[in-house]
Motif scaffolding. Structure first.
Motif, PDB file in Angstrom:
ATOM      1  N   TRP A 117     -45.178 -81.240  -8.464  1.00 37.97           N
ATOM      2  CA  TRP A 117     -46.078 -80.425  -7.638  1.00 37.97           C
ATOM      3  C   TRP A 117     -45.409 -79.104  -7.248  1.00 37.97           C
ATOM      4  O   TRP A 117     -45.988 -78.023  -7.400  1.00 37.97           O
ATOM      5  CB  TRP A 117     -46.484 -81.202  -6.391  1.00 37.97           C
ATOM      6  CG  TRP A 117     -47.521 -80.499  -5.563  1.00 37.97           C
ATOM      7  CD1 TRP A 117     -47.307 -79.546  -4.609  1.00 37.97           C
ATOM      8  CD2 TRP A 117     -48.944 -80.673  -5.632  1.00 37.97           C
ATOM      9  NE1 TRP A 117     -48.498 -79.121  -4.064  1.00 37.97           N
ATOM     10  CE2 TRP A 117     -49.524 -79.802  -4.669  1.00 37.97           C
ATOM     11  CE3 TRP A 117     -49.772 -81.485  -6.383  1.00 37.97           C
ATOM     12  CZ2 TRP A 117     -50.897 -79.729  -4.475  1.00 37.97           C
ATOM     13  CZ3 TRP A 117     -51.148 -81.409  -6.168  1.00 37.97           C
ATOM     14  CH2 TRP A 117     -51.695 -80.545  -5.234  1.00 37.97           C
ATOM     15  N   ARG A 137     -50.373 -79.632 -11.314  1.00 33.92           N
ATOM     16  CA  ARG A 137     -50.461 -80.271  -9.990  1.00 33.92           C
ATOM     17  C   ARG A 137     -51.428 -81.450 -10.000  1.00 33.92           C
ATOM     18  O   ARG A 137     -51.185 -82.479  -9.363  1.00 33.92           O
ATOM     19  CB  ARG A 137     -50.895 -79.233  -8.951  1.00 33.92           C
ATOM     20  CG  ARG A 137     -49.808 -78.210  -8.640  1.00 33.92           C
ATOM     21  CD  ARG A 137     -50.117 -77.443  -7.361  1.00 33.92           C
ATOM     22  NE  ARG A 137     -49.020 -76.557  -7.008  1.00 33.92           N
ATOM     23  CZ  ARG A 137     -48.968 -75.270  -7.308  1.00 33.92           C
ATOM     24  NH1 ARG A 137     -49.984 -74.686  -7.934  1.00 33.92           N
ATOM     25  NH2 ARG A 137     -47.920 -74.541  -6.957  1.00 33.92           N
ATOM     26  N   ALA A 140     -49.844 -84.427 -11.473  1.00 32.50           N
ATOM     27  CA  ALA A 140     -48.834 -85.026 -10.596  1.00 32.50           C
ATOM     28  C   ALA A 140     -49.413 -86.104  -9.689  1.00 32.50           C
ATOM     29  O   ALA A 140     -48.699 -87.030  -9.281  1.00 32.50           O
ATOM     30  CB  ALA A 140     -48.174 -83.927  -9.758  1.00 32.50           C
TER      31      ALA A 140
END
Length: 555
Positions: A117, A137, A140
């Motif tokens: 992230w 992101r 993640a």
């Protein structure tokens, strides 16, 4: 023989049958999950286009690498330690192993999430496209769910219960693909930017991970209740009690070699994600153009991966038999099975490569609606041979006890791919990257075959099989071209839409090519009736092929 002895033999036989059935269920579910995970890339490109497809293929190796680092090895360690406690009838010890494994995987998953992230912008710079940060992101998020799921799967597999893991794998992949498609549809209809559409596609991994974890928690809750009812009056403490610190050390010791070995696979994919977009970038090109090119470069990979997965899964089924033969010192059986596996790997990979090359334009239109970069598609298709040999030799070397060698060969291929990408991509673009892949993976395949032959004491009669394979491939190529021309002539008056016509051409050509290749290979003596009879169900198959006159008369 006493009745108690007979009962013990029956119980052991029942356990063996149950284990084999469970292993088969787990293997089928794993293959289904891999196939579904590969095929889902095609609707992704169809719905969102080549740029989103390129972003997805550039981001996924980063997620895969961190996921493998966070999870690989620890579920195996949990499985082994649970099996040991189970033998000692230590129910509380089994639960402590699970708690420790979940804690360890939860921590590594959380650390990987934080790394992915917070490092999204840096990874996007490595890729060379800032729009990939949002997708990184979103990928993640899955690291909160998937690692803990691995601990629960190891817990059940240690008890030789494969069904929970199988159901969880299928649920994870199904929900992952479904969530990806829903978010794609929503994003496209709402007019999201392409970077957000790609992020939505990657968010499917989190949805799938949550579904897989939920399934495992349901199985665990039922199992835990049953285990506590069977616990002894003293609280279920078995004879083998260890401190949590010692348990963590044992788990890490068992997990580390597996984890280090597993990272070789995503590193190979990461090489292209990091190098190709950056090397493609001309001074005046926009980022969107570069990722679109990377998406076009990735078009042929799902089909190659599918061929490699099927061949690798089939070869993995030989590993236990090879290990048993090696333990017994049965070198004749070891050599025969290894040689046959190598021949099948070559035949499957070579036939797939020829088919993908000759049908490249039709397949490109069938799957992706246009024939852009068909040359690149053809070159990527050529890697099917090397990829299949790499997958099969890796499994065979593991069966021969050489666990680290396949990892070293894959890492060598990755380093060679980096060097060749740097030399070829700036001058030749994605075509250069495809040539680099052929060279790097072919070199690795040659090393793998040589190492396997040496480990098994196999000396392939190259002249005989090369002539037989060459004849079969030539017959296949001729039949394919005739079938394609004949089908095109028949479809001419029908005026079908281009994609429908391409689908008919591709599927007809694939069916005809496969049938002719198999018939020619059998007829020229590529495999004998004796070798067929050594396979499960091979006796009936050999008799049927003889009736059809596909095996030579002197067999």
């Amino acid at each position: 023989m006493q009745e108690s002895d007979m009962g013990e033999i029956k119980r052991e036989a029942g356990k063996e049958t149950s284990w084999l059935r469970g292993a088969m269920v787990l293997g089928v579910s794993a293959l289904f999950s891999k196939v579904l995970g590969t095929i889902q890339k095609i609707p992704l490109q169809n719905v969102a286009g080549d740029r989103v497809f390129g972003i997805y293929n550039a981001v996924y190796p980063f997620y895969q690498l961190l996921l493998f680092l966070a999870t690989s090895g620890i579920p195996v360690a949990v499985s082994l330690l649970v099996a040991q406690r189970m033998e000692a009838d230590d129910q509380e010890g089994m639960r402590r192993v699970l708690r420790t494994g979940m804690l360890l995987l939860g921590l590594t998953g959380a650390a990987s999430f934080v790394l992915m992230w917070t490092g999204a912008e840096l990874a996007a710079d490595w890729i060379g496209d800032r729009d990939t940060a949002a997708a990184i992101r979103m990928a993640a998020l899955a690291l909160w769910f998937v690692p803990v799921t691995g601990a629960l799967r190891g817990y059940f597999q240690g008890q030789q219960q494969m069904v929970p893991s199988a159901v969880s794998q299928i649920a994870e992949q199904t929900f992952r693909v479904a969530a990806m498609l829903v978010l794609l549809m929503v994003g496209m209809s709402a007019g999201w930017p392409q970077s957000h559409v790609a992020a939505g596609a990657m968010a499917g991994s989190a949805a799938g991970g949550a579904a897989g974890l939920l399934v495992m928690l349901v199985f665990w809750r039922r199992s835990d209740k049953l285990g506590r009812t069977k616990a002894d009056p003293c609280g279920g403490k078995g004879p083998a009690q260890h401190s949590d610190r010692r348990l963590l050390r044992n788990m890490a010791k068992l997990a580390l070699p597996v984890a280090l070995g597993s990272v070789a696979v995503p590193i190979v994919g990461l090489v292209d994600a990091v190098t190709v977009p950056r090397l493609l970038r001309p001074g005046s090109a926009a980022e969107a153009d570069v990722m679109t090119l990377f998406g076009l470069y990735s078009r042929g990979q799902p089909l190659v991966q599918l061929v490699v997965m099927v061949a690798g899964a089939a070869a993995a089924a030989l590993v236990p038999a090879l290990a048993v033969a090696r333990a017994r010192g049965d070198m004749a059986s070891l050599s025969q099975r290894t040689e046959l596996a190598l021949r099948f790997a070559w035949w499957i990979g070579a036939a797939a490569a020829v088919g993908l090359v000759l049908l490249a334009e039709s397949i490109n239109v069938m799957l992706y609606a246009d024939n852009e970069q068909t040359l690149t598609f053809m070159l990527i298709g050529c890697t099917a041979t090397a990829g299949t040999l790499n997958a099969v030799t890796a499994a065979l070397l593991q069966g021969h006890g050489a666990v680290r060698l396949p990892v070293a060969i894959l890492l060598f291929a990755a380093l060679l791919k980096v060097a060749l990408n740097a030399a070829l991509v700036p001058a030749h673009g994605i075509v250069g990257a495809a040539y680099a892949g052929i060279a790097a993976f072919s070199a690795a395949a040659l090393l793998g075959v040589a190492a396997t032959c040496r480990a098994a004491g196999v000396r392939l009669p190259a002249r005989r099989y090369a002539a037989c394979s060459g004849l079969a491939l030539a017959c296949m190529a001729a039949a394919l071209m005739l079938a394609e021309r004949g089908t095109a002539a028949l479809l001419g008056p029908l005026s079908l839409p281009p994609r429908a016509a391409a689908t008919v051409l591709a599927l007809t050509g694939a069916a005809v090519g496969a049938a002719v290749f198999a018939a020619a290979l059998l007829r020229c003596g590529g495999i004998s009736a004796r070798e067929l009879r050594a396979l499960p169900g091979g006796a009936a198959l050999a008799a049927r092929l003889r009736r059809w006159r596909l095996l030579p008369a002197d067999e």
